[in-house]
Motif scaffolding. Structure first.
Motif, PDB file in Angstrom:
ATOM      1  N   LYS A 133      15.168  31.351  69.985  1.00 12.52           N
ATOM      2  CA  LYS A 133      14.607  30.219  70.734  1.00 12.52           C
ATOM      3  C   LYS A 133      13.917  30.667  72.024  1.00 12.52           C
ATOM      4  O   LYS A 133      12.928  30.052  72.450  1.00 12.52           O
ATOM      5  CB  LYS A 133      15.710  29.211  71.060  1.00 12.52           C
ATOM      6  CG  LYS A 133      16.362  28.557  69.845  1.00 12.52           C
ATOM      7  CD  LYS A 133      15.389  27.682  69.100  1.00 12.52           C
ATOM      8  CE  LYS A 133      16.092  26.854  68.028  1.00 12.52           C
ATOM      9  NZ  LYS A 133      16.663  27.678  66.935  1.00 12.52           N
ATOM     10  N   TYR A 137       9.918  29.576  72.306  1.00 11.71           N
ATOM     11  CA  TYR A 137       9.335  28.647  73.281  1.00 11.71           C
ATOM     12  C   TYR A 137       8.416  29.347  74.273  1.00 11.71           C
ATOM     13  O   TYR A 137       7.451  28.742  74.767  1.00 11.71           O
ATOM     14  CB  TYR A 137      10.438  27.874  73.993  1.00 11.71           C
ATOM     15  CG  TYR A 137      11.091  26.857  73.082  1.00 11.71           C
ATOM     16  CD1 TYR A 137      10.382  25.744  72.631  1.00 11.71           C
ATOM     17  CD2 TYR A 137      12.402  27.017  72.655  1.00 11.71           C
ATOM     18  CE1 TYR A 137      10.961  24.824  71.776  1.00 11.71           C
ATOM     19  CE2 TYR A 137      12.995  26.098  71.791  1.00 11.71           C
ATOM     20  CZ  TYR A 137      12.270  25.011  71.354  1.00 11.71           C
ATOM     21  OH  TYR A 137      12.835  24.094  70.504  1.00 11.71           O
ATOM     22  N   LEU A 140       5.170  29.458  72.483  1.00  6.01           N
ATOM     23  CA  LEU A 140       4.512  28.150  72.510  1.00  6.01           C
ATOM     24  C   LEU A 140       3.821  27.922  73.852  1.00  6.01           C
ATOM     25  O   LEU A 140       2.711  27.385  73.893  1.00  6.01           O
ATOM     26  CB  LEU A 140       5.524  27.025  72.254  1.00  6.01           C
ATOM     27  CG  LEU A 140       6.231  26.994  70.897  1.00  6.01           C
ATOM     28  CD1 LEU A 140       6.999  25.676  70.723  1.00  6.01           C
ATOM     29  CD2 LEU A 140       5.256  27.188  69.747  1.00  6.01           C
ATOM     30  N   GLU A 141       4.477  28.332  74.921  1.00  6.54           N
ATOM     31  CA  GLU A 141       3.866  28.180  76.246  1.00  6.54           C
ATOM     32  C   GLU A 141       2.610  29.042  76.366  1.00  6.54           C
ATOM     33  O   GLU A 141       1.592  28.607  76.907  1.00  6.54           O
ATOM     34  CB  GLU A 141       4.873  28.545  77.338  1.00  6.54           C
ATOM     35  CG  GLU A 141       6.007  27.533  77.472  1.00  6.54           C
ATOM     36  CD  GLU A 141       6.845  27.734  78.729  1.00  6.54           C
ATOM     37  OE1 GLU A 141       6.651  28.758  79.427  1.00  6.54           O
ATOM     38  OE2 GLU A 141       7.693  26.869  79.014  1.00  6.54           O
ATOM     39  N   HIS A 147       5.246  21.084  73.378  1.00  2.00           N
ATOM     40  CA  HIS A 147       6.679  21.122  73.088  1.00  2.00           C
ATOM     41  C   HIS A 147       7.424  20.493  74.259  1.00  2.00           C
ATOM     42  O   HIS A 147       6.825  20.174  75.290  1.00  2.00           O
ATOM     43  CB  HIS A 147       7.153  22.564  72.863  1.00  2.00           C
ATOM     44  CG  HIS A 147       6.966  23.465  74.039  1.00  2.00           C
ATOM     45  ND1 HIS A 147       5.733  23.940  74.434  1.00  2.00           N
ATOM     46  CD2 HIS A 147       7.853  23.964  74.949  1.00  2.00           C
ATOM     47  CE1 HIS A 147       5.851  24.695  75.503  1.00  2.00           C
ATOM     48  NE2 HIS A 147       7.131  24.722  75.844  1.00  2.00           N
ATOM     49  N   THR A 150      10.838  23.064  78.921  1.00  9.13           N
ATOM     50  CA  THR A 150      11.877  24.057  78.652  1.00  9.13           C
ATOM     51  C   THR A 150      12.102  24.953  79.871  1.00  9.13           C
ATOM     52  O   THR A 150      11.151  25.347  80.552  1.00  9.13           O
ATOM     53  CB  THR A 150      11.481  24.927  77.445  1.00  9.13           C
ATOM     54  OG1 THR A 150      11.207  24.077  76.319  1.00  9.13           O
ATOM     55  CG2 THR A 150      12.592  25.899  77.076  1.00  9.13           C
ATOM     56  N   GLN A 214      16.575  22.372  77.765  1.00  8.37           N
ATOM     57  CA  GLN A 214      15.373  21.646  77.364  1.00  8.37           C
ATOM     58  C   GLN A 214      15.570  20.143  77.516  1.00  8.37           C
ATOM     59  O   GLN A 214      16.665  19.608  77.312  1.00  8.37           O
ATOM     60  CB  GLN A 214      15.066  21.979  75.895  1.00  8.37           C
ATOM     61  CG  GLN A 214      13.674  21.665  75.441  1.00  8.37           C
ATOM     62  CD  GLN A 214      13.430  22.234  74.041  1.00  8.37           C
ATOM     63  OE1 GLN A 214      14.066  21.819  73.081  1.00  8.37           O
ATOM     64  NE2 GLN A 214      12.510  23.196  73.925  1.00  8.37           N
ATOM     65  N   GLU A 301      11.022  23.231  66.357  1.00  9.09           N
ATOM     66  CA  GLU A 301      11.454  24.549  65.880  1.00  9.09           C
ATOM     67  C   GLU A 301      10.831  24.841  64.534  1.00  9.09           C
ATOM     68  O   GLU A 301      10.291  23.949  63.861  1.00  9.09           O
ATOM     69  CB  GLU A 301      12.980  24.626  65.778  1.00  9.09           C
ATOM     70  CG  GLU A 301      13.598  23.728  64.713  1.00  9.09           C
ATOM     71  CD  GLU A 301      15.105  23.914  64.619  1.00  9.09           C
ATOM     72  OE1 GLU A 301      15.667  24.662  65.429  1.00  9.09           O
ATOM     73  OE2 GLU A 301      15.712  23.319  63.710  1.00  9.09           O
TER      74      GLU A 301
END
Length: 400
Positions: A133, A137, A140-141, A147, A150, A214, A301
């Motif tokens: 995880k 994430y 993703l950033e 999302h 986080t 999150q 996810e």
């Protein structure tokens, strides 16, 4: 159902198969049984390995069951068991893990296993971006993929700072969910107050689990969507399938126990750029939530393995485990001839729990609950052509 218990019976099973054997790994009954039926109905010989003999799935007519060492408690013996089976095969088999613990194990020992098996998934370094995880994430950033907000705490002082500014309730997610679930019997912690957030962080740390913190995206269960596909070695999707949740269990952080097929092209536009960026190939199960605050789909996810409802796409004409099998053994993928719509998938035992809780909370009327079962359905355990697992699931001491 045949339960293999000796080298002699294993060899006999292998001798009687002409096509490469698919080996399903893991104990999750809904995931494993779905994968077994997807492959077995396509005439693929299937061997299902688990550490317990009391396994409902072993009674499917589409597989042969075999007891093996536990992948987490005795990982070296587990891999030795796979290598021993592989050494008896006439043709390379294909491995299908159904939990993260099996995924991690077989990828760690990939170089040894590939002598005997095809692993239709990316290597450990790439796959870890999906099941870790922290890495997920952060990627993703980097790619600016929407999302939930986080935070990445390094220690208790970071958590204390986060606790003063995050909205509650919030969720603590472990870097690695496989071992976290085995330690705490839940895939995440939900905190409702600042003090609870700090205490839950300490609880996770007591078992050596690192976590991310999150926000929880608001909205009801129908805001949760999913995308399933098999991405080949050119990172192109094959047989894309999408669904929406109707109910889940447990409420809030559970799995979809009642879902329906939908078609939302926007979901593929979210997932495919990430897959291409990290150069992943293999089966995926992506969870995406629509945020009612801005109507934007936000990625939750991606599981890099077979998933709980994998028999639903096959029922609709998109047999994703079979696509992975064909690609692994070097055969052309079969394009879906017809894709059926408006079909639902139901895990009855969990849906009863979910529905009754909603009825008690007055979120669902009894009449609406009954009406929700209208229409064509695929069941998690029950199947007209494979009834025995369902009958065994009624026995209390059998694993489900």
């Amino acid at each position: 159902m045949i339960l293999l218990t000796s080298e002699k019976t294993i060899k006999k099973f292998i001798e009687n198969t002409e096509e490469p054997i698919a080996v399903v790994l893991g104990k999750y009954i809904t995931v494993g049984l779905g994968a077994v039926r997807c492959l077995g109905r396509a005439k693929v010989p299937v061997l299902w390995l688990d550490s317990s003999s009391k396994h409902v799935g072993f009674h499917s007519k589409y597989c042969t069951g075999m007891i093996c060492p536990h992948p987490r408690n005795t990982p070296n013996q587990y891999i030795d068991c796979l290598l021993n089976i592989g050494s008896m095969l006439n043709k390379k088999g294909v491995l299908f893990p159904v939990r993260d613990v099996e995924v991690i194990n077989i990828l760690k020992f990939r170089s040894q296993l590939e002598k005997y098996f095809h692993l239709p998934m990316a290597n450990l370094e790439i796959s870890e971006i999906l099941f870790n995880k922290n890495l997920f994430y952060k990627r993703l950033e980097k790619l600016n993929i929407a999302h939930a907000k986080t935070y990445f705490p390094n220690d208790i002082s970071d958590v204390e700072k986060v606790s003063k500014k995050i909205n509650y309730p919030c969720v603590l997610k472990p870097f690695y969910s496989a071992s976290f679930v085995l330690d705490f019997n839940t895939k995440a912690f939900i905190a409702n107050t600042s003090s609870q957030l700090i205490n839950l962080y300490k609880k996770a740390l007591s078992k050596n689990h690192e976590v991310i913190i999150q926000e929880i995206i608001p909205g009801n269960v129908r805001n949760m969507h999913g995308l399933n596909a098999y991405y080949d070695k050119t990172f192109s999707p094959n047989g894309v399938f999408m669904y929406r949740r109707i109910r889940e269990w447990p409420h809030g952080m559970g799995n979809g126990c009642y879902i329906e097929s939908v078609r939302i092209p926007e979901l593929e536009k979210i997932i495919t750029p990430l897959i291409k960026d990290i150069k992943y190939h293999g089966i995926i199960d992506a969870e995406i939530r629509k945020d009612p605050r801005d109507n934007e789909f936000k990625l939750i996810e991606i599981n890099s393995r077979c998933w709980m409802q994998c028999s639903l796409p096959a029922r609709c004409g998109i047999n994703i485990p079979y696509f992975a099998y064909l690609d692994a053994i070097g055969k052309n993928l079969e394009k879906p001839k017809e894709i059926l719509e408006n079909i639902k998938w139901l895990y009855m035992w969990e849906d009863i729990h979910s529905s009754f809780k909603s009825i008690i909370k007055r979120d669902l009327s009894f009449l609406d609950w009954i009406r929700s079962y209208k229409g064509e359905k695929e069941y998690s355990i029950f199947a007209k052509d494979d009834i025995v697992p369902f009958l065994y699931s009624l026995i209390p001491f059998y694993q489900q």
